[in-house]
Design a protein around this motif. Structure first.
Motif, short mmCIF file in Angstrom:
data_model
loop_
_atom_site.label_atom_id
_atom_site.label_comp_id
_atom_site.label_asym_id
_atom_site.label_seq_id
_atom_site.Cartn_x
_atom_site.Cartn_y
_atom_site.Cartn_z
N LYS A 278 0.87 -1.19 0.00
CA LYS A 278 0.00 0.00 0.00
C LYS A 278 0.90 1.23 0.00
CE LYS A 278 -3.53 -2.74 0.39
NZ LYS A 278 -4.88 -2.80 0.85
N LEU A 279 0.62 2.09 -0.98
CA LEU A 279 1.50 3.24 -1.19
C LEU A 279 0.88 4.54 -0.67
CD1 LEU A 279 4.18 4.19 -2.69
CD2 LEU A 279 2.72 4.68 -4.65
N GLY A 280 1.71 5.33 0.01
CA GLY A 280 1.33 6.68 0.40
C GLY A 280 2.22 7.66 -0.35
N ILE A 281 1.64 8.76 -0.81
CA ILE A 281 2.42 9.73 -1.60
C ILE A 281 2.59 11.02 -0.79
CG2 ILE A 281 2.43 11.13 -3.70
CD1 ILE A 281 0.84 8.85 -5.05
N LEU B 75 2.87 8.88 8.22
CA LEU B 75 3.86 7.88 8.62
C LEU B 75 3.29 6.93 9.68
CD1 LEU B 75 7.22 9.90 8.63
CD2 LEU B 75 6.17 8.55 6.80
N ALA B 76 2.25 7.39 10.41
CA ALA B 76 1.61 6.53 11.41
C ALA B 76 0.53 5.65 10.78
CB ALA B 76 1.01 7.40 12.52
N ASP B 77 0.24 5.87 9.51
CA ASP B 77 -0.79 5.09 8.81
C ASP B 77 -0.26 3.66 8.64
OD1 ASP B 77 -2.49 3.87 6.91
OD2 ASP B 77 -2.95 5.80 5.97
N LYS B 78 -0.81 2.72 9.42
CA LYS B 78 -0.26 1.35 9.47
C LYS B 78 -0.43 0.61 8.16
CE LYS B 78 0.65 0.26 14.11
NZ LYS B 78 0.42 1.55 14.73
N GLU B 79 -1.46 0.99 7.41
CA GLU B 79 -1.70 0.27 6.16
C GLU B 79 -0.60 0.57 5.12
OE1 GLU B 79 -5.38 -0.73 3.11
OE2 GLU B 79 -5.11 1.30 3.81
N VAL B 80 -0.02 1.77 5.22
CA VAL B 80 0.98 2.21 4.23
C VAL B 80 2.31 1.48 4.46
CG1 VAL B 80 2.38 4.19 3.48
CG2 VAL B 80 -0.07 4.48 3.92
N THR B 81 2.75 0.74 3.43
CA THR B 81 4.02 0.01 3.55
C THR B 81 5.13 0.67 2.73
OG1 THR B 81 3.26 -1.45 1.77
CG2 THR B 81 3.01 -2.25 4.04
N MET B 82 4.71 1.55 1.79
CA MET B 82 5.70 2.19 0.92
C MET B 82 5.32 3.66 0.75
SD MET B 82 6.68 1.32 -3.03
CE MET B 82 6.52 -0.40 -2.88
N ILE B 83 6.34 4.50 0.67
CA ILE B 83 6.11 5.94 0.48
C ILE B 83 6.81 6.38 -0.81
CG2 ILE B 83 6.83 8.23 1.34
CD1 ILE B 83 4.59 7.31 3.06
N THR B 84 6.09 7.18 -1.61
CA THR B 84 6.74 7.86 -2.73
C THR B 84 6.84 9.34 -2.37
OG1 THR B 84 6.11 6.31 -4.45
CG2 THR B 84 6.44 8.58 -5.14
N VAL C 16 0.55 4.16 -11.12
CA VAL C 16 0.52 2.93 -10.32
C VAL C 16 -0.89 2.32 -10.37
CG1 VAL C 16 0.64 2.03 -7.95
CG2 VAL C 16 2.43 3.56 -8.81
N ARG C 17 -1.91 3.16 -10.19
CA ARG C 17 -3.30 2.66 -10.18
C ARG C 17 -3.64 1.93 -11.49
NH1 ARG C 17 -7.46 7.29 -10.77
NH2 ARG C 17 -6.70 7.01 -12.90
N ASP C 18 -3.23 2.51 -12.60
CA ASP C 18 -3.65 1.95 -13.89
C ASP C 18 -2.74 0.86 -14.43
OD1 ASP C 18 -5.61 3.85 -13.70
OD2 ASP C 18 -4.66 5.27 -15.09
N ARG C 19 -1.48 0.81 -13.92
CA ARG C 19 -0.55 -0.06 -14.66
C ARG C 19 0.31 -0.97 -13.80
NH1 ARG C 19 2.18 4.35 -18.31
NH2 ARG C 19 3.14 2.63 -19.39
N VAL C 20 0.15 -0.91 -12.46
CA VAL C 20 1.03 -1.76 -11.64
C VAL C 20 0.19 -2.65 -10.73
CG1 VAL C 20 2.95 -1.78 -9.98
CG2 VAL C 20 2.77 0.10 -11.63
N ASP C 21 0.27 -3.96 -10.95
CA ASP C 21 -0.42 -4.91 -10.08
C ASP C 21 0.40 -5.10 -8.81
OD1 ASP C 21 -2.42 -5.32 -11.92
OD2 ASP C 21 -1.37 -7.00 -12.89
N GLY C 22 -0.27 -5.36 -7.71
CA GLY C 22 0.44 -5.66 -6.46
C GLY C 22 0.83 -4.42 -5.67
N LEU C 23 0.39 -3.25 -6.14
CA LEU C 23 0.65 -2.01 -5.41
C LEU C 23 -0.59 -1.14 -5.51
CD1 LEU C 23 2.77 -0.30 -3.88
CD2 LEU C 23 3.51 0.62 -6.07
#
Ligand code: NAD
Length: 350
Positions: free
Chosen positions: A4-7, A59-68, A21-28
């Motif tokens: 799960k990505l946070g920007i 940064l405290a959002d537990k669902e977010v595993t990756m940051i751009t 990412v939404r339109d073209r990357v599976d698994g994220l």
């Protein structure tokens, strides 16, 4: 596993990351955003994201595993370090930092946390660049000895923060970093010397046109040029090899490879009379002695950048844009600013 990505920084590029990412990357899956401007947070919400109003909150959002990170450049270092300290993998926009020393700080935290960190050098997947790479790999022009890489616009404007020194504005940081990264990935040899000429044609704080001349340890030289005020653009790429010359004229990838035809033609021994008077070396070749070939065909896709990041995190694959490579590029950027300041060449190796 679906990450799960946070920007952080939901401006022009932040929104591009979301949609790409939404339109073209599976698994994220993009789930959240943080921006200091309320109107951009509103847009993030409209686009279906959780809109966080502070860095601490995202940064405290537990669902977010990756940051751009897609903020102006001077914020990248602190944001990347904070995100990794909060346990998130990080993709950071280019230029990754303001200088090599800042990137070294990030790399130390990356090593300490064991998380994945990569710079978004998406232009390694540009079609024009991949054509040049394929031509060299397939030995289509023999041994290359000069490479010219240029982007030239005529707007004459550095938009918003791109005109502010404190934010890391200017063309060396903005486009230069892409062109330098491409060349340093392409050429398997250190940069041993460089000379930069930065111009301030319509701006006082940040360079708006520049030329950079790089000499590699294997003898190859590269000319990098970025202009914001040029009405007669030169080719995107011109590559000189000892068997042929390659041109990629534009982003649409019009171009060709031109070589001497191997038909046993003996080159004129006598002097040739041209419109510019008599000459031997510069006399134009007769058409029948020249062969034109098409550029190699390549398949490339920007979304492969994120697919590689996921493959690294999930399967331990090899990272394509390595932090150590980005560090070499930042050292070249540092040296280019130094060369322009001193008005003379600066030696590596980088
Ligand atoms: P932008 O001004 O459109 O967006 C930046 C956003 O960051 C803005 O919405 C701003 O409000 C927000 N912001 C500023 N400071 C912040 C902070 N401390 N915390 C959170 N948000 C903050 O700029 P852009 O064109 O999107 O550029 C952003 C980054 O992306 C830059 O590093 C730029 O070099 C890079 N970029 C990369 C490419 C590429 O092809 N890789 C293309 C364009 C821009």
């Amino acid at each position: 596993m679906v990450h799960k990505l946070g920007i952080i920084g939901y401006g022009g590029m932040g929104e591009w990351h979301h949609k790409n990412v939404r339109d073209r990357v599976d698994g994220l899956e993009v789930v959240a955003a943080f921006d200091v401007r309320p109107e951009r947070l509103e847009l993030a919400k409209e686009n279906g994201l959780r809109a966080h109003t502070s860095l601490e909150e995202i940064l405290a959002d537990k669902e977010v595993t990756m940051i751009t990170i897609a903020t102006p450049n001077n914020f990248h270092k602190d944001l990347a370090i904070s995100a990794m300290r909060a346990g998130k993998h990080v993709v950071c926009e280019k230029p990754v930092t303001m200088d090599a020393a800042e990137l070294e700080e990030i790399i130390a935290v990356k090593k300490e946390t064991g998380l994945t960190f990569a710079v978004h050098q998406n232009r390694r997947w540009d079609k024009d660049f991949r054509i040049v790479k394929a031509a060299l790999e397939q030995n289509l022009i023999g041994k290359p000895f000069y490479i010219e890489s240029r982007v030239q616009g005529s707007g004459g404007v550095l938009h918003g923060w791109r005109g502010a020194k404190v934010n890391g504005g200017g063309m060396l940081y903005d486009w230069g970093i892409h062109l330098i990264d491409q060349l340093m990935w392409l050429i398997d040899s250190p940069v041993v010397e460089l000379m930069a000429d930065l111009k301030y044609v319509h701006h006082t704080e940040c360079d708006d046109n520049f030329k950079l001349y790089m000499t590699f340890g294997n003898g190859l030289t590269a000319h990098v040029q970025v202009d914001t005020y040029c009405f007669i653009p030169l080719p995107r790429w011109q590559v000189h090899g000892d068997e042929a010359t390659l041109v990629v004229k534009d982003w649409a990838c019009n171009g060709k490879i031109v070589r001497a035809k191997d038909d046993g033609t003996v080159w004129e021994e006598s002097i040739v009379y041209t419109e510019a008077g008599p000459t031997r070396t510069m006399a134009p070749r007769r058409k029948e002695t020249i062969q034109e070939d098409p550029l190699p065909t390549v398949q490339t896709d920007w979304s492969d950048y994120y697919k590689n990041i996921l493959d690294v995190i999930n399967n331990g694959a090899e990272l394509i844009v390595k932090p150590e490579q980005s560090l070499r590029v930042m050292k070249v950027i540092d040296a280019a600013f130094e060369s322009a300041r001193l008005g003379k060449s600066v030696s590596g190796p980088f």
